[in-house]
Design an enzyme around this catalytic site. Structure first.
Site, PDB file in Angstrom:
ATOM      1  N   TYR A 104       0.890  -1.263  -0.065  1.00  0.00           N
ATOM      2  CA  TYR A 104      -0.051   0.013   0.082  1.00  0.00           C
ATOM      3  C   TYR A 104       0.917   1.250   0.108  1.00  0.00           C
ATOM      4  CZ  TYR A 104      -3.529   3.394   1.277  1.00  0.00           C
ATOM      5  OH  TYR A 104      -4.208   4.573   1.348  1.00  0.00           O
ATOM      6  N   ASP A 177      -1.223  -6.301   7.390  1.00  0.00           N
ATOM      7  CA  ASP A 177      -2.215  -5.637   6.798  1.00  0.00           C
ATOM      8  C   ASP A 177      -3.320  -6.334   6.029  1.00  0.00           C
ATOM      9  OD1 ASP A 177      -3.960  -3.693   5.313  1.00  0.00           O
ATOM     10  OD2 ASP A 177      -2.192  -2.416   4.987  1.00  0.00           O
TER      11      ASP A 177
END
Ligand code: PLP
Length: 382
Positions: A104, A177
């Protein structure tokens, strides 16, 4: 009555089954108070003192996610980034962190610029290569191994159990994540992760109208206490109005995520081999390099994110995005509406993402509409 614990679908549909105690309402009231009254004996009767550490509505959102992830506790933050950053808050000069090479983007940038500026060393490695991780793990100084799986925007799969083993062997914790996998398809804590992070802005809320982040811990240990006290003092708690929207969104989590994931698999399979497409990236496809691990690690689906690499480079990819009528041209993911994005334009010149890549977040529209729209967008470009 059965003594079996409820299934995750039941936990989320009923938000743990706790209605509003004073009124009997099926939905809990939103607790807006920022401060709580002491008893005459100077004690706080419910342990609630002030709105920065404590809010019962925020607590409900946390309890739902903790139950879905099988964790000992959860903390909700004002955004996914606030949650992610809180994990690194207690690191000091000389500590070492390992993170994926492609992940990300906003967090990668924060680690590379802001965490490094604090004197913390950060190594970015290919997490699908066991030797690459082992080469940089430093016993004693590596404090956190951070992974994302499936990882933005190539949907790279990382073996959580394997990395947890390696991290623990070096005295580090593993943080995952799991925004894209969601608790519907993966429970990282059960595979050995210490903390799981979600951008609740995405699937957990699911309606593109709340910014929120969540951390869930396997154990209420010393590290967790530090993260919790950092949130209480730093003030990045999720507010009660947002928390109530998040709880409402999570009531349909399983329906939305399963539907979107099934559609994503159909879309990925449909466009494999299309003459204007170089490559379809989706872990549900057998030729995806992470497919075998994904089959083991993700239960019941591969998620609703995929990417298409378009023949003709950046300009052709941007043109395909320009041609769609149903897909929305926007960043973000995990909402009920399907999104398409030329990812390199978002990340800028230093991006490791191929310039011909379109990132697709599949929503809950009819899959034939989504396929038909992409088909006409690709044909118009030919
Ligand atoms: C969106 C996202 C984040 C950041 O969350 P925000 O809520 O936007 O702060 C982190 N990780 C992943 C995988 C995301 O998709």
């Amino acid at each position: 009555m059965s003594n079996k614990p409820p299934h995750p679908e039941t936990i989320s549909a009923q938000a743990l089954g706790q209605g509003d105690v004073p009124s009997g309402g099926l939905v809990q009231a939103i607790h807006v108070a920022t401060t709580y009254e002491r008893d005459a004996d100077n004690q706080y009767p419910n342990g609630l003192i002030y709105g920065r550490p404590h809010n019962p509505t925020t607590r409900l959102a946390e309890n739902v996610v903790a139950a879905l992830e099988g964790g000992a506790g959860a903390l909700a933050f004002a955004s996914g980034m606030a949650a992610a950053v809180a994990v690194f808050e207690n690191l000091t000069n000389g500590d070492h962190v390992i993170a994926p090479k492609v992940m990300y983007w906003a967090l990668r940038d924060w680690l590379a610029v802001r965490l490094v500026a604090r004197g913390v060393k950060v190594s970015f490695v290919d997490m699908s290569d066991p030797a690459a991780l082992e080469a940089v793990l430093a016993k004693g100084s590596t404090k956190i191994v951070w992974i994302e799986t499936p990882a933005n925007p190539l949907w790279t799969i990382t073996d959580i159990a394997r990395v947890a083993n390696k991290a623990h062997g070096a005295g580090a914790i593993l943080v995952v994540d799991s925004t894209v996998a969601t608790p519907v398809f993966t429970n990282p804590l059960a595979l050995g992760a210490d903390i799981v992070m979600h951008s609740a802005t995405k699937y957990l809320n699911g309606h593109s109208d709340v910014l929120a982040g969540i951390l869930v811990t396997r154990e209420a240990d010393e590290i967790w206490e530090k993260i919790s006290s950092a949130r209480a003092s730093g003030g990045a708690i999720l507010g009660p109005q947002q928390a109530a929207l998040l709880v409402r969104g999570m009531r349909t989590l399983h329906l939305r995520v399963r539907s979107a994931s099934e559609a994503a698999l159909k879309i990925a399979a449909h466009f494999e081999g299309h003459p204007n497409i170089v490559e379809v990236l989706y872990p549900g496809l057998e030729n995806h390099p992470g497919h075998d691990i994904a089959v083991r690690q993700m239960q019941g689906g591969f998620g609703a994110m995929l990417s298409l690499r378009i023949k003709g480079g950046a300009a052709a990819a941007i043109q395909v995005a320009a041609n769609v009528k149903i897909w929305k041209r926007a960043t973000s993911l995990g909402g009920v509406e399907s999104l398409i994005e030329h990812r390199a334009s978002m990340e800028g010149p230093s991006t490791p993402v191929p310039e011909d890549l379109l990132r697709l977040s599949v929503g809950v529209e009819h899959v034939e509409d989504l396929i038909g729209d992409l088909q006409q967008a690709l044909a118009a470009d030919a």
